[in-house]
Design an enzyme around this catalytic site. Structure first.
Site, PDB file in Angstrom:
ATOM      1  N   ASP A 185       0.808  -1.216   0.000  1.00 31.30           N
ATOM      2  CA  ASP A 185       0.000   0.000   0.000  1.00 31.30           C
ATOM      3  C   ASP A 185       0.843   1.268   0.000  1.00 31.30           C
ATOM      4  O   ASP A 185       2.065   1.219   0.181  1.00 31.30           O
ATOM      5  CB  ASP A 185      -0.971   0.007   1.189  1.00 31.30           C
ATOM      6  CG  ASP A 185      -0.307  -0.458   2.505  1.00 31.30           C
ATOM      7  OD1 ASP A 185       0.932  -0.397   2.597  1.00 31.30           O
ATOM      8  OD2 ASP A 185      -1.037  -0.873   3.414  1.00 31.30           O
ATOM      9  N   ASN A 207      -7.483  -3.083  14.206  1.00 30.66           N
ATOM     10  CA  ASN A 207      -8.898  -3.318  13.880  1.00 30.66           C
ATOM     11  C   ASN A 207      -9.075  -4.497  12.916  1.00 30.66           C
ATOM     12  O   ASN A 207     -10.144  -4.679  12.345  1.00 30.66           O
ATOM     13  CB  ASN A 207      -9.530  -2.047  13.284  1.00 30.66           C
ATOM     14  CG  ASN A 207      -8.892  -1.638  11.964  1.00 30.66           C
ATOM     15  OD1 ASN A 207      -7.982  -2.307  11.464  1.00 30.66           O
ATOM     16  ND2 ASN A 207      -9.345  -0.542  11.398  1.00 30.66           N
ATOM     17  N   HIS A 257      -7.332  -5.002  10.081  1.00 30.36           N
ATOM     18  CA  HIS A 257      -7.059  -4.767   8.653  1.00 30.36           C
ATOM     19  C   HIS A 257      -5.759  -5.445   8.210  1.00 30.36           C
ATOM     20  O   HIS A 257      -4.844  -5.673   9.006  1.00 30.36           O
ATOM     21  CB  HIS A 257      -7.094  -3.278   8.286  1.00 30.36           C
ATOM     22  CG  HIS A 257      -5.940  -2.433   8.710  1.00 30.36           C
ATOM     23  ND1 HIS A 257      -6.080  -1.144   9.150  1.00 30.36           N
ATOM     24  CD2 HIS A 257      -4.597  -2.676   8.740  1.00 30.36           C
ATOM     25  CE1 HIS A 257      -4.899  -0.633   9.432  1.00 30.36           C
ATOM     26  NE2 HIS A 257      -3.975  -1.549   9.190  1.00 30.36           N
ATOM     27  N   GLU A 301      -9.681  -2.015   5.290  1.00 28.96           N
ATOM     28  CA  GLU A 301     -10.342  -1.729   6.564  1.00 28.96           C
ATOM     29  C   GLU A 301     -11.577  -2.617   6.739  1.00 28.96           C
ATOM     30  O   GLU A 301     -12.076  -3.187   5.760  1.00 28.96           O
ATOM     31  CB  GLU A 301     -10.756  -0.256   6.585  1.00 28.96           C
ATOM     32  CG  GLU A 301      -9.590   0.729   6.483  1.00 28.96           C
ATOM     33  CD  GLU A 301      -8.823   0.893   7.799  1.00 28.96           C
ATOM     34  OE1 GLU A 301      -8.665  -0.101   8.547  1.00 28.96           O
ATOM     35  OE2 GLU A 301      -8.371   2.017   8.066  1.00 28.96           O
TER      36      GLU A 301
HETATM   37  C1  GLP Z   1      -0.605  -0.046   8.753  1.00 26.76           C
HETATM   38  C2  GLP Z   1      -0.278  -0.733   7.414  1.00 26.76           C
HETATM   39  C3  GLP Z   1      -0.404  -2.213   7.538  1.00 26.76           C
HETATM   40  C4  GLP Z   1       0.219  -2.622   8.851  1.00 26.76           C
HETATM   41  C5  GLP Z   1      -0.639  -2.187   9.987  1.00 26.76           C
HETATM   42  C6  GLP Z   1      -0.030  -2.411  11.365  1.00 26.76           C
HETATM   43  O1  GLP Z   1      -1.585   0.898   8.686  1.00 26.76           O
HETATM   44  N1  GLP Z   1      -1.033  -0.298   6.271  1.00 26.76           N
HETATM   45  O2  GLP Z   1       0.212  -2.842   6.428  1.00 26.76           O
HETATM   46  O3  GLP Z   1       0.311  -4.016   8.916  1.00 26.76           O
HETATM   47  O4  GLP Z   1      -1.092  -0.877   9.807  1.00 26.76           O
HETATM   48  O5  GLP Z   1       0.923  -1.462  11.659  1.00 26.76           O
HETATM   49  P1  GLP Z   1       1.915  -1.568  12.892  1.00 26.76           P
HETATM   50  O6  GLP Z   1       2.845  -2.667  12.563  1.00 26.76           O
HETATM   51  O7  GLP Z   1       2.589  -0.236  12.942  1.00 26.76           O
HETATM   52  O8  GLP Z   1       1.097  -1.860  14.085  1.00 26.76           O
END
Ligand code: GLP
Length: 257
Positions: free
Chosen positions: A65, A134, A136, A141
């Site tokens: 992404d 959440n 995702h 989402e």
């Molecule tokens: C982000 C990314 C995801 C990631 C997730 C968890 O928003 N788009 O690919 O896996 O949220 O992030 P973190 O590892 O900082 O908790």
């Protein structure tokens, strides 16, 4: 699903890095799907620190992404993140590392073209995933179609809050992102998801033991034939089947029967 529960987060990180490097050793021309987020930072640091790291010269990568509106040079873009945390230290040519362009004039078109580029590369051999608090995956989402392809998604308030820590106090977290779709992710031959800490425990439970639903997008992984979930004890805390998973894979080990 293979659920590996590690007593310490560091061991979970090492295992994830090893799974990725094993893939590249087995198939030096692998197509990798890569992820960003705080959880992946130590994984990439581990890969760069390893003296037994295989060459990535033949690897192609596709990131999950990118924020809409952020140019590759923007300090909070996922382009910059990947350069800083991984790509600058690898021998993989820059032309083989793909991310959606957040600053493309038509984000919707960029998303569908990115999806086509992934398809043209053949299937992703190993897709690395983090997990949103959440539920995702990528930026899919809750409410995301389980049949979705790469597209523009509006981020939830929870995700904006969770990711605000990466931005300055005066900066706003972009509200939209281009993300690989759930179906796009599910086409990968192998999926490795890493989730650490108590903040992920509820999402981990929803993913592994909840009903498959758009409410917890990661629950779709229950349908994947080769998904490995790598977690630490804190992230495993809410699992009803925790004892069973720990019995099958003591300390996160993959015991051959
Ligand atoms: C982000 C990314 C995801 C990631 C997730 C968890 O928003 N788009 O690919 O896996 O949220 O992030 P973190 O590892 O900082 O908790």
């Amino acid at each position: 699903m293979k659920v590996l529960i590690f007593p310490q987060p560091e061991a979970a990180v090492r295992r994830t890095a090893d799974l990725l490097m094993d893939q590249v050793r087995r198939a030096p021309r692998s197509v990798l799907g890569l992820a960003t987020g705080g959880t992946m930072e130590p994984v990439y640091a581990e890969i760069l620190a390893r003296r037994d790291r295989p060459s990535f010269a033949g690897v192609q990568s596709f990131n999950l992404d990118e924020y809409v509106g952020l140019a590759p040079e923007h300090p909070q873009s996922y382009h910059r993140y990947m350069a800083q945390h991984l790509f600058d230290g690898l021998d993989m040519p820059a032309t083989q590392a793909h991310l959606p362009r957040g600053d493309a004039p038509l984000a919707h078109l960029e998303a569908s073209e990115y999806d086509a580029r992934i398809r043209a590369a053949g299937r992703i051999d190993l897709q690395l995933l983090g997990l949103g608090a959440n539920g995702h995956i990528g930026f899919n989402e809750p409410g995301s179609s389980l049949g979705s392809r790469t597209r523009v998604k509006t981020l939830t308030r929870k995700t904006l809050e969770d990711n605000a820590r990466f931005f300055g106090p005066d900066e706003e977290v972009p509200r939209y992102a281009i993300t690989m779709g759930i179906e796009t992710i599910m086409e990968a031959r192998q999926i490795v998801l890493l989730a650490l800490g108590p903040g992920k425990a509820a999402a981990v439970r929803g993913m592994i033991e909840g009903a498959v639903s758009t409410y917890c997008p990661a629950s779709i992984l229950q349908f994947h034939k080769n998904a490995t979930i790598v977690i630490d004890e804190a992230a495993a805390a809410d699992l009803t089947l925790r004892d069973y998973f720990e019995e099958v894979h003591p300390g996160g080990a993959e015991v051959l029967v």
